[in-house]
Write a protein that holds these residues in place. Structure first.
Motif, PDB file in Angstrom:
ATOM      1  N   CYS A 227      24.459   9.171  23.981  1.00 21.51           N
ATOM      2  CA  CYS A 227      25.498   9.079  23.771  1.00 21.51           C
ATOM      3  C   CYS A 227      26.162   9.971  24.510  1.00 21.51           C
ATOM      4  O   CYS A 227      26.792   9.577  25.933  1.00 21.51           O
ATOM      5  N   VAL A 257      28.043   1.183  26.232  1.00 14.19           N
ATOM      6  CA  VAL A 257      27.880   2.601  26.773  1.00 14.19           C
ATOM      7  C   VAL A 257      28.993   3.316  26.587  1.00 14.19           C
ATOM      8  O   VAL A 257      29.227   4.000  26.187  1.00 14.19           O
ATOM      9  N   GLU A 260      30.078   3.568  23.044  1.00 13.11           N
ATOM     10  CA  GLU A 260      28.874   4.282  21.634  1.00 13.11           C
ATOM     11  C   GLU A 260      30.085   5.775  22.348  1.00 13.11           C
ATOM     12  O   GLU A 260      29.391   7.033  21.481  1.00 13.11           O
ATOM     13  N   LEU A 261      30.384   5.622  23.643  1.00  8.14           N
ATOM     14  CA  LEU A 261      30.830   6.947  24.427  1.00  8.14           C
ATOM     15  C   LEU A 261      31.872   7.492  22.784  1.00  8.14           C
ATOM     16  O   LEU A 261      32.463   8.677  23.007  1.00  8.14           O
ATOM     17  N   ALA A 264      31.359   8.230  20.023  1.00  4.95           N
ATOM     18  CA  ALA A 264      30.645   9.384  19.410  1.00  4.95           C
ATOM     19  C   ALA A 264      31.662  10.781  20.300  1.00  4.95           C
ATOM     20  O   ALA A 264      31.731  11.656  19.334  1.00  4.95           O
TER      21      ALA A 264
END
Length: 558
Positions: A227, A257, A260-261, A264
């Protein structure tokens, strides 16, 4: 997809797939022992969303069929279940979003949440899992099993899967569970606040399981290294922004993306609870769009994940914008996004970068970056890289929190001052300047090698939602501990001798107070031993027995 959970947002996982959390009015008020009671401990519902070229997104199916979603929730699920047209997603994709709960009071259906929360540590045709739990990894694995079968066999498959989930044991923190679904057994450990930071490998609960279980290393932790690959040089600054609850816009090339980023980033503060709002995937159709994009007030404390460059223009007044490009599939460390001034923000063609005027308080840990880069060069497995990064962030957060914990503990009254016949002394107030003066002897420099303006970081932290959330939680825990100590002091007292020269009114008052304390100890799950609770009940009975029959009848009606 994942949507927000709790009394605010829920987490949702979608496949074309993703994960979401439910609304407060989510379920019809059925008794906890009703059908689907076990199912609801894990999921609120499973939704099927279709896309029609003429009608647009439509909610085709909700299972269980009697699950009640508000029109606002239905709209959020429909719009968030499909990638934005700007993301250019092709083929299967899986991501998470959060959506705000609508409606009034939580129904009795969710009455068992307290049991989980008390032990949990302080996220063309689309299939959507809606849940209150932030078990993104687990729901991604579940969705990868369900979605292909559903698209092939449709409703009967979905009904069979939901019936299987309805047989699962409840998600009790600290337990390792075997969860059978579609001929596969998923083995997962439910996180507990007493778990060690790096738990040992899962042990199989039943060696006779056939087939061999699919063992999840974690139900909620993502591949942190993957990530953060494009932003590794800025991880420490991003950690500070998360710690301070700063508004951050994350513009990514695709919903997976983006989600998940964002997830994270919000996990960076463990074991500190993330107390701000966050939306792993957000679109202009979201019901909170106007709320988040208004310029009439300061930007909200929220981490917003988007794929539409339109947000760059709309949210130019936000203090921090992170844009990342398409992820590289090779083993090399991708080009790191550059730190840029907000004035460099253009319109739709803004280049990847971290656009902020923020200056980090702490110096960058160059040794960590070297170790991670060396790991890439030596093709170190991704899970080991993630473990290295997660340990660094954990130790950084612990070093920051430890002095706060140490000072907070000093505000607790001494146990010798807690006596049975007096109201317990109060917890002393948290004085920020006193705390800052204590840092000279008990500051983060004792456990962290990083240099920098720690005092400045603490001063800004005091203004953040995370300090408020941390302080309220710790104060509540300490107040419960005080209640428990007072109850134990009462149990150690000679109540029989105390009652000898007391009036009936005083004895009745004692009975009522002991009953109240017993109810609070059980209702608030105070840290009291079972033998203490038994002794309190015995003292209540003893006190009632010393009263005249007419008062006994009043206090103990048949």
């Amino acid at each position: 997809m994942d949507a927000p959970s709790g009394a605010g947002p829920r987490t949702v996982t979608c496949g074309s797939p993703g994960t979401a959390e439910p609304t407060a009015a989510g379920r019809s008020a059925r008794a906890p022992t009703a059908p689907w009671a076990r199912f609801s401990a894990w999921l609120e519902c499973v939704c099927v969303v279709t896309f029609d070229l003429e009608l647009g997104q439509a909610l085709e199916l909700v299972y269980p069929s009697d699950f009640q979603l508000t029109d606002k929730e239905k709209g959020s699920i429909c719009y968030l279940s499909f990638p934005d047209s700007h993301s250019g997603c092709l083929g299967d994709t899986q991501f998470s979003f959060r959506m705000r709960q609508c409606g009034g009071q939580r129904s009795p259906w969710h009455s068992e949440d307290r049991r989980y929360n008390s032990g949990a540590p302080v996220a063309l045709q689309s299939l959507v899992l809606v849940s209150r739990l932030p078990f993104v990894r687990l729901f991604q694995s579940l969705l990868s099993l369900i979605a292909p079968e559903y698209f092939d066999k449709l409703a009967p498959c979905l009904e069979a899967v939901c019936n299987e989930i309805d047989q699962w044991p409840a998600p009790v923190p600290g337990q390792t569970l075997n969860l059978p679904v579609m001929g596969v057994v998923i083995q997962a450990h439910i996180p507990s606040r007493v778990d060690k930071p790096e738990p040992s490998p899962l042990k199989q609960c039943d060696q006779n399981l056939l087939p061999a279980p699919v063992v999840l290393a974690s139900v909620h932790e993502l591949d942190l290294f993957r990530c953060f690959r494009p932003v590794l040089t800025h991880v420490q600054m991003l950690w500070e922004l998360m710690l301070l609850g700063e508004p951050l816009l994350v513009l990514a090339p695709s919903p997976d993306v983006s989600s998940e980023l964002v997830l994270a980033l919000t996990s960076c503060l463990q074991p500190l609870k993330f107390c701000c709002d966050f939306r792993p995937y957000f679109t202009i159709h979201d019901s909170e769009f106007k709320e988040f994009t208004t310029r009439t007030q300061a930007p909200p404390n929220v981490v917003l994940g988007v794929t539409n460059p339109f947000f760059i223009k709309t949210l130019q007044h936000w203090p921090h914008v992170l844009r990342v490009g398409e992820p590289k599939m090779s083993g090399d460390l991708p080009k790191q996004v550059k730190l840029k001034k907000p004035s460099r923000l253009k319109t739709l063609d803004t280049k990847p970068g971290l656009y902020t005027a923020y200056t980090a308080h702490l110096h960058r840990d160059k040794a960590l970056l070297k170790r991670l880069l060396k790991g890439v060069q030596k093709k170190r497995p991704g899970d080991l890289q993630s473990a290295l990064l997660r340990r660094h962030l954990l130790e950084l957060t612990q070093s920051f929190i430890f002095p706060l914990e140490h000072y907070m503990a000093s505000l607790m009254p001494l146990q010798k001052n807690i006596t049975p016949w007096k109201t317990p002394p109060q917890i002393r107030p948290f004085r920020q300047e006193d705390f800052l003066r204590s840092l000279e002897h008990s500051g983060p420099q004792l456990t962290c090698i990083l240099k920098g303006d720690w005092l400045g970081l603490y001063r800004r932290f005091f203004k953040s939602p995370h300090f408020d959330g941390w302080y309220r939680q710790r104060h509540r825990e300490m107040a419960h501990k005080l209640e428990a100590l007072h109850l134990e002091a009462l149990c150690e007292a000679d109540i029989e001798t105390w009652m000898k020269d007391k009036s009936e009114v005083e004895v009745v008052d004692l009975v009522l107070k002991l009953r109240e304390k017993l109810v609070r100890a059980q209702g608030h799950q105070l840290p009291v031993k079972a033998v203490t609770l038994q002794r309190v009940q015995l003292y209540i009975e003893m006190a009632i027995g010393s009263l005249p029959k007419d008062l006994q009848a009043v206090l103990c009606p048949p």
